[in-house]
Design a protein around this motif. Structure first.
Motif, PDB file in Angstrom:
ATOM      1  N   LEU A 120       0.836  -1.199   0.000  1.00 45.31           N
ATOM      2  CA  LEU A 120       0.000   0.000   0.000  1.00 45.31           C
ATOM      3  C   LEU A 120       0.873   1.252   0.000  1.00 45.31           C
ATOM      4  O   LEU A 120       0.598   2.210  -0.742  1.00 45.31           O
ATOM      5  N   CYS A 121       1.926   1.249   0.794  1.00 49.71           N
ATOM      6  CA  CYS A 121       2.838   2.382   0.840  1.00 49.71           C
ATOM      7  C   CYS A 121       3.444   2.633  -0.541  1.00 49.71           C
ATOM      8  O   CYS A 121       3.472   3.777  -1.015  1.00 49.71           O
ATOM      9  N   ALA A 122       3.899   1.582  -1.180  1.00 49.52           N
ATOM     10  CA  ALA A 122       4.491   1.726  -2.517  1.00 49.52           C
ATOM     11  C   ALA A 122       3.468   2.236  -3.524  1.00 49.52           C
ATOM     12  O   ALA A 122       3.778   3.107  -4.354  1.00 49.52           O
ATOM     13  N   MET A 123       2.243   1.717  -3.447  1.00 51.89           N
ATOM     14  CA  MET A 123       1.199   2.160  -4.383  1.00 51.89           C
ATOM     15  C   MET A 123       0.858   3.628  -4.177  1.00 51.89           C
ATOM     16  O   MET A 123       0.713   4.383  -5.146  1.00 51.89           O
ATOM     17  N   LEU A 124       0.727   4.054  -2.914  1.00 47.72           N
ATOM     18  CA  LEU A 124       0.404   5.454  -2.635  1.00 47.72           C
ATOM     19  C   LEU A 124       1.527   6.384  -3.097  1.00 47.72           C
ATOM     20  O   LEU A 124       1.269   7.429  -3.701  1.00 47.72           O
ATOM     21  N   ASN A 125       2.762   6.011  -2.813  1.00 53.23           N
ATOM     22  CA  ASN A 125       3.891   6.841  -3.219  1.00 53.23           C
ATOM     23  C   ASN A 125       4.035   6.895  -4.731  1.00 53.23           C
ATOM     24  O   ASN A 125       4.353   7.939  -5.295  1.00 53.23           O
ATOM     25  N   ASP A 126       3.792   5.782  -5.408  1.00 51.39           N
ATOM     26  CA  ASP A 126       3.857   5.766  -6.863  1.00 51.39           C
ATOM     27  C   ASP A 126       2.776   6.658  -7.464  1.00 51.39           C
ATOM     28  O   ASP A 126       3.028   7.416  -8.398  1.00 51.39           O
ATOM     29  N   CYS A 127       1.583   6.575  -6.916  1.00 50.90           N
ATOM     30  CA  CYS A 127       0.474   7.408  -7.394  1.00 50.90           C
ATOM     31  C   CYS A 127       0.794   8.889  -7.190  1.00 50.90           C
ATOM     32  O   CYS A 127       0.590   9.705  -8.088  1.00 50.90           O
ATOM     33  N   ASN A 134       1.410  11.747 -10.180  1.00 54.89           N
ATOM     34  CA  ASN A 134       0.544  12.918 -10.281  1.00 54.89           C
ATOM     35  C   ASN A 134       1.228  14.214  -9.865  1.00 54.89           C
ATOM     36  O   ASN A 134       0.592  15.268  -9.851  1.00 54.89           O
ATOM     37  N   GLY A 135       2.515  14.132  -9.501  1.00 57.35           N
ATOM     38  CA  GLY A 135       3.248  15.328  -9.111  1.00 57.35           C
ATOM     39  C   GLY A 135       2.870  15.872  -7.749  1.00 57.35           C
ATOM     40  O   GLY A 135       3.065  17.054  -7.467  1.00 57.35           O
ATOM     41  N   TRP A 136       2.319  15.015  -6.893  1.00 55.12           N
ATOM     42  CA  TRP A 136       1.927  15.441  -5.554  1.00 55.12           C
ATOM     43  C   TRP A 136       3.126  15.344  -4.617  1.00 55.12           C
ATOM     44  O   TRP A 136       3.960  14.454  -4.760  1.00 55.12           O
ATOM     45  N   PRO A 137       3.218  16.208  -3.626  1.00 51.14           N
ATOM     46  CA  PRO A 137       4.366  16.184  -2.718  1.00 51.14           C
ATOM     47  C   PRO A 137       4.304  15.086  -1.644  1.00 51.14           C
ATOM     48  O   PRO A 137       5.319  14.789  -1.024  1.00 51.14           O
ATOM     49  N   GLU A 138       3.145  14.509  -1.415  1.00 48.12           N
ATOM     50  CA  GLU A 138       2.991  13.536  -0.339  1.00 48.12           C
ATOM     51  C   GLU A 138       3.850  12.297  -0.577  1.00 48.12           C
ATOM     52  O   GLU A 138       3.916  11.780  -1.686  1.00 48.12           O
ATOM     53  N   ARG A 139       4.481  11.820   0.483  1.00 43.07           N
ATOM     54  CA  ARG A 139       5.188  10.544   0.478  1.00 43.07           C
ATOM     55  C   ARG A 139       4.932   9.906   1.839  1.00 43.07           C
ATOM     56  O   ARG A 139       4.868  10.598   2.853  1.00 43.07           O
ATOM     57  N   THR A 170      -7.816  -6.246  -0.075  1.00 45.46           N
ATOM     58  CA  THR A 170      -7.778  -5.312  -1.197  1.00 45.46           C
ATOM     59  C   THR A 170      -6.439  -5.358  -1.927  1.00 45.46           C
ATOM     60  O   THR A 170      -6.398  -5.477  -3.152  1.00 45.46           O
ATOM     61  N   VAL A 171      -5.357  -5.277  -1.169  1.00 47.46           N
ATOM     62  CA  VAL A 171      -4.032  -5.312  -1.781  1.00 47.46           C
ATOM     63  C   VAL A 171      -3.805  -6.656  -2.461  1.00 47.46           C
ATOM     64  O   VAL A 171      -3.299  -6.723  -3.586  1.00 47.46           O
ATOM     65  N   GLY A 172      -4.213  -7.738  -1.807  1.00 49.17           N
ATOM     66  CA  GLY A 172      -4.093  -9.064  -2.418  1.00 49.17           C
ATOM     67  C   GLY A 172      -4.853  -9.150  -3.729  1.00 49.17           C
ATOM     68  O   GLY A 172      -4.373  -9.722  -4.712  1.00 49.17           O
ATOM     69  N   GLY A 173      -6.024  -8.545  -3.772  1.00 57.20           N
ATOM     70  CA  GLY A 173      -6.819  -8.522  -4.999  1.00 57.20           C
ATOM     71  C   GLY A 173      -6.133  -7.734  -6.109  1.00 57.20           C
ATOM     72  O   GLY A 173      -6.127  -8.153  -7.264  1.00 57.20           O
TER      73      GLY A 173
END
Length: 72
Positions: A10-17, A21-26, A49-52
């Motif tokens: 989930l952390c990797a997916m959020l950071n990649d997203c 998108n050019g967002w500063p959040e990590r 969810t992540v498994g899916g």
């Protein structure tokens, strides 16, 4: 182990997203864990969810003719 794996994915997916998108959040895995608050329902939902998502991405690659997905 599956909870740690799910929060890591989930952390990797959020950071990649965010990066895409050019967002500063990590986020860190620890921050994700704190966001979930240790609530067993949240953790269970996250794992499912992540498994899916993982299963879906592996199935899509195989269906698109990219050959078998390597193991490990």
């Amino acid at each position: 182990g599956s909870i740690k794996a799910a929060t890591t994915f989930l952390c990797a997916m959020l950071n990649d997203c965010a990066e895409s998108n050019g967002w500063p959040e990590r986020y860190t895995v620890r921050q994700i864990g704190r966001m979930l608050g240790g609530n067993p329902e949240n953790v269970s939902l996250l794992s499912r969810t992540v498994g899916g998502f993982i299963r879906q991405s592996m199935t899509q690659k195989k269906a698109e003719g990219q050959g078998p997905v390597p193991k490990n």
